[in-house]
Design a protein around this motif. Structure first.
Motif, PDB file in Angstrom:
ATOM      1  N   TYR A  19      13.120  -1.619  -6.065  1.00 47.38           N
ATOM      2  CA  TYR A  19      12.245  -1.191  -5.332  1.00 47.38           C
ATOM      3  C   TYR A  19      11.556  -2.736  -5.245  1.00 47.38           C
ATOM      4  CZ  TYR A  19       7.113  -0.654  -4.870  1.00 47.38           C
ATOM      5  OH  TYR A  19       5.894  -0.019  -4.757  1.00 47.38           O
ATOM      6  N   ASN A  20      12.120  -3.279  -5.780  1.00 49.78           N
ATOM      7  CA  ASN A  20      11.557  -4.995  -5.289  1.00 49.78           C
ATOM      8  C   ASN A  20      12.511  -5.850  -4.159  1.00 49.78           C
ATOM      9  OD1 ASN A  20       9.840  -4.582  -7.197  1.00 49.78           O
ATOM     10  ND2 ASN A  20      10.508  -5.859  -8.528  1.00 49.78           N
ATOM     11  N   ALA A  21      13.886  -5.549  -3.946  1.00 52.02           N
ATOM     12  CA  ALA A  21      14.232  -5.760  -2.619  1.00 52.02           C
ATOM     13  C   ALA A  21      14.128  -4.755  -1.377  1.00 52.02           C
ATOM     14  CB  ALA A  21      15.728  -5.565  -2.770  1.00 52.02           C
ATOM     15  N   LYS A  22      13.741  -3.438  -1.797  1.00 52.10           N
ATOM     16  CA  LYS A  22      13.573  -3.195  -1.484  1.00 52.10           C
ATOM     17  C   LYS A  22      11.865  -3.390  -0.524  1.00 52.10           C
ATOM     18  CE  LYS A  22      15.901   1.562  -1.393  1.00 52.10           C
ATOM     19  NZ  LYS A  22      15.804   2.469  -1.935  1.00 52.10           N
ATOM     20  N   SER A  23      10.842  -3.689  -0.882  1.00 52.80           N
ATOM     21  CA  SER A  23       9.765  -4.158  -0.796  1.00 52.80           C
ATOM     22  C   SER A  23       9.045  -5.680   0.195  1.00 52.80           C
ATOM     23  CB  SER A  23       8.832  -4.292  -2.087  1.00 52.80           C
ATOM     24  OG  SER A  23       8.623  -3.476  -2.605  1.00 52.80           O
ATOM     25  N   ILE A  24      10.459  -5.874  -0.363  1.00 48.34           N
ATOM     26  CA  ILE A  24      11.142  -7.576   0.241  1.00 48.34           C
ATOM     27  C   ILE A  24      11.052  -7.187   1.637  1.00 48.34           C
ATOM     28  CG2 ILE A  24      12.366  -9.875   0.155  1.00 48.34           C
ATOM     29  CD1 ILE A  24      12.036  -9.887  -3.021  1.00 48.34           C
ATOM     30  N   ALA A  25      12.296  -6.533   1.939  1.00 47.24           N
ATOM     31  CA  ALA A  25      12.733  -6.292   3.621  1.00 47.24           C
ATOM     32  C   ALA A  25      11.214  -5.648   4.351  1.00 47.24           C
ATOM     33  CB  ALA A  25      13.877  -4.956   3.003  1.00 47.24           C
ATOM     34  N   LEU A  58       2.755 -10.401  -2.107  1.00 45.84           N
ATOM     35  CA  LEU A  58       3.988 -11.523  -1.606  1.00 45.84           C
ATOM     36  C   LEU A  58       3.338 -12.146  -0.632  1.00 45.84           C
ATOM     37  CD1 LEU A  58       6.709  -9.338  -1.014  1.00 45.84           C
ATOM     38  CD2 LEU A  58       6.727 -10.802  -2.971  1.00 45.84           C
ATOM     39  N   GLY A  59       3.826 -13.539  -0.604  1.00 53.38           N
ATOM     40  CA  GLY A  59       2.941 -14.163   0.425  1.00 53.38           C
ATOM     41  C   GLY A  59       4.402 -14.595   1.320  1.00 53.38           C
ATOM     42  N   VAL A  60       4.154 -14.756   2.506  1.00 56.31           N
ATOM     43  CA  VAL A  60       4.578 -14.997   3.431  1.00 56.31           C
ATOM     44  C   VAL A  60       4.927 -16.248   4.383  1.00 56.31           C
ATOM     45  CG1 VAL A  60       6.259 -13.908   5.744  1.00 56.31           C
ATOM     46  CG2 VAL A  60       5.178 -12.568   4.231  1.00 56.31           C
ATOM     47  N   VAL A  61       5.498 -17.025   4.865  1.00 56.12           N
ATOM     48  CA  VAL A  61       5.435 -18.175   4.782  1.00 56.12           C
ATOM     49  C   VAL A  61       5.870 -18.161   6.584  1.00 56.12           C
ATOM     50  CG1 VAL A  61       5.763 -21.112   5.232  1.00 56.12           C
ATOM     51  CG2 VAL A  61       4.174 -19.180   3.215  1.00 56.12           C
ATOM     52  N   GLY A  62       5.851 -18.923   8.020  1.00 53.30           N
ATOM     53  CA  GLY A  62       7.103 -18.862   8.862  1.00 53.30           C
ATOM     54  C   GLY A  62       6.693 -19.380   9.822  1.00 53.30           C
ATOM     55  N   CYS A  63       7.227 -20.169  10.582  1.00 53.50           N
ATOM     56  CA  CYS A  63       6.629 -20.204  11.967  1.00 53.50           C
ATOM     57  C   CYS A  63       5.329 -21.148  12.175  1.00 53.50           C
ATOM     58  CB  CYS A  63       6.530 -18.919  13.392  1.00 53.50           C
ATOM     59  SG  CYS A  63       8.330 -18.409  13.071  1.00 53.50           S
ATOM     60  N   GLU A  64       4.688 -21.911  11.292  1.00 52.94           N
ATOM     61  CA  GLU A  64       3.517 -22.401  10.821  1.00 52.94           C
ATOM     62  C   GLU A  64       2.713 -21.348  10.413  1.00 52.94           C
ATOM     63  OE1 GLU A  64       2.718 -25.824  13.400  1.00 52.94           O
ATOM     64  OE2 GLU A  64       4.877 -26.256  13.543  1.00 52.94           O
ATOM     65  N   LYS A  65       2.908 -20.066  10.835  1.00 48.38           N
ATOM     66  CA  LYS A  65       1.592 -19.404   9.785  1.00 48.38           C
ATOM     67  C   LYS A  65       2.088 -19.278   8.303  1.00 48.38           C
ATOM     68  CE  LYS A  65       1.140 -17.758  14.564  1.00 48.38           C
ATOM     69  NZ  LYS A  65       1.872 -16.764  15.478  1.00 48.38           N
ATOM     70  N   LYS A  66       1.032 -18.475   7.798  1.00 53.06           N
ATOM     71  CA  LYS A  66       1.208 -17.919   6.386  1.00 53.06           C
ATOM     72  C   LYS A  66       0.496 -16.663   6.527  1.00 53.06           C
ATOM     73  CE  LYS A  66      -1.542 -20.639   4.083  1.00 53.06           C
ATOM     74  NZ  LYS A  66      -1.895 -21.515   2.739  1.00 53.06           N
ATOM     75  N   ALA A  67       0.760 -15.441   5.901  1.00 52.22           N
ATOM     76  CA  ALA A  67       0.235 -14.455   4.907  1.00 52.22           C
ATOM     77  C   ALA A  67       0.222 -14.158   3.941  1.00 52.22           C
ATOM     78  CB  ALA A  67       0.174 -13.408   6.431  1.00 52.22           C
ATOM     79  N   THR A  68      -0.776 -12.683   3.579  1.00 52.20           N
ATOM     80  CA  THR A  68      -0.706 -12.452   2.162  1.00 52.20           C
ATOM     81  C   THR A  68      -0.349 -10.633   2.146  1.00 52.20           C
ATOM     82  OG1 THR A  68      -1.866 -14.054   0.971  1.00 52.20           O
ATOM     83  CG2 THR A  68      -1.396 -11.652  -0.438  1.00 52.20           C
ATOM     84  N   TYR A  69       0.619 -10.414   1.416  1.00 51.56           N
ATOM     85  CA  TYR A  69       0.495  -8.797   1.699  1.00 51.56           C
ATOM     86  C   TYR A  69       0.920  -8.107   0.495  1.00 51.56           C
ATOM     87  CZ  TYR A  69       2.620  -8.865   6.024  1.00 51.56           C
ATOM     88  OH  TYR A  69       1.950  -9.691   7.802  1.00 51.56           O
ATOM     89  N   VAL A  70      -0.042  -7.059   0.270  1.00 52.35           N
ATOM     90  CA  VAL A  70      -0.626  -6.290  -1.242  1.00 52.35           C
ATOM     91  C   VAL A  70       0.354  -5.261  -0.808  1.00 52.35           C
ATOM     92  CG1 VAL A  70      -2.428  -7.747  -1.361  1.00 52.35           C
ATOM     93  CG2 VAL A  70      -3.238  -5.918  -0.287  1.00 52.35           C
ATOM     94  N   ASN A  71       1.024  -4.623  -2.155  1.00 53.80           N
ATOM     95  CA  ASN A  71       1.729  -3.516  -2.527  1.00 53.80           C
ATOM     96  C   ASN A  71       0.018  -2.242  -2.431  1.00 53.80           C
ATOM     97  OD1 ASN A  71       2.159  -0.561  -3.372  1.00 53.80           O
ATOM     98  ND2 ASN A  71       4.307  -2.355  -4.019  1.00 53.80           N
ATOM     99  N   LEU A  72       0.410  -1.310  -1.774  1.00 55.36           N
ATOM    100  CA  LEU A  72      -0.646  -0.431  -2.002  1.00 55.36           C
ATOM    101  C   LEU A  72      -0.999   0.831  -2.817  1.00 55.36           C
ATOM    102  CD1 LEU A  72      -1.216   0.535   1.808  1.00 55.36           C
ATOM    103  CD2 LEU A  72      -2.646  -0.825   0.977  1.00 55.36           C
ATOM    104  N   GLY A  73      -0.087   0.637  -3.577  1.00 53.82           N
ATOM    105  CA  GLY A  73       0.442   1.111  -4.561  1.00 53.82           C
ATOM    106  C   GLY A  73       1.368   2.947  -4.362  1.00 53.82           C
ATOM    107  N   ASN A  74       1.474   3.698  -5.512  1.00 51.73           N
ATOM    108  CA  ASN A  74       2.017   4.986  -5.025  1.00 51.73           C
ATOM    109  C   ASN A  74       3.350   4.959  -3.356  1.00 51.73           C
ATOM    110  OD1 ASN A  74       0.595   5.988  -6.943  1.00 51.73           O
ATOM    111  ND2 ASN A  74      -1.618   6.529  -6.035  1.00 51.73           N
ATOM    112  N   ARG A  75       3.326   4.344  -3.929  1.00 53.98           N
ATOM    113  CA  ARG A  75       4.588   4.247  -2.186  1.00 53.98           C
ATOM    114  C   ARG A  75       3.930   4.471  -1.325  1.00 53.98           C
ATOM    115  NH1 ARG A  75       9.717   5.233  -4.818  1.00 53.98           N
ATOM    116  NH2 ARG A  75       9.877   5.464  -6.926  1.00 53.98           N
ATOM    117  N   SER A  76       2.611   3.921  -0.899  1.00 54.20           N
ATOM    118  CA  SER A  76       2.115   3.439   0.344  1.00 54.20           C
ATOM    119  C   SER A  76       2.715   2.730   1.096  1.00 54.20           C
ATOM    120  CB  SER A  76       0.516   3.952  -0.121  1.00 54.20           C
ATOM    121  OG  SER A  76       0.230   5.313  -1.166  1.00 54.20           O
ATOM    122  N   GLY A  77       3.148   2.077   0.929  1.00 46.82           N
ATOM    123  CA  GLY A  77       3.613   0.739   1.440  1.00 46.82           C
ATOM    124  C   GLY A  77       2.840  -0.875   1.513  1.00 46.82           C
TER     125      GLY A  77
END
Length: 93
Positions: A19-25, A58-77
């Protein structure tokens, strides 16, 4: 701990890891679009897990930018939290 309990724990651990690997992808794909950055140039940083060891933030850093992503729960993405900003920009107050 009995053999049955150990097998159940092993199976559960494998499901969590999958599940965590699929989330990262999924986050890598979404962030590539949001940040206009090639997926291979993105670094994914674990920022949070829940009590079941599932990724929640999850935090994402690349191309001189960064963003934070949150899990919406219940497999919503996953959703972009706040929006992207320059990698060296301070967090919004």
């Amino acid at each position: 701990m009995g053999l049955g309990s150990m097998m159940l724990l092993s199976c559960l651990s494998a499901q969590i890891a999958e599940y965590n690997a699929k989330s990262i992808a999924a986050v890598r794909k979404r962030a590539s679009f949001d940040l206009s950055c090639a997926p291979e140039k993105l670094n994914i940083i674990e920022l949070g897990r829940d009590n079941d060891d599932l990724l929640t933030t999850l935090g994402v850093v690349g191309c001189e930018k960064k963003a934070t992503y949150v899990n919406l729960g219940n497999r919503s993405g996953w959703a972009l939290d706040v929006g992207e900003r320059k990698a060296d920009a301070p967090a919004p107050q």
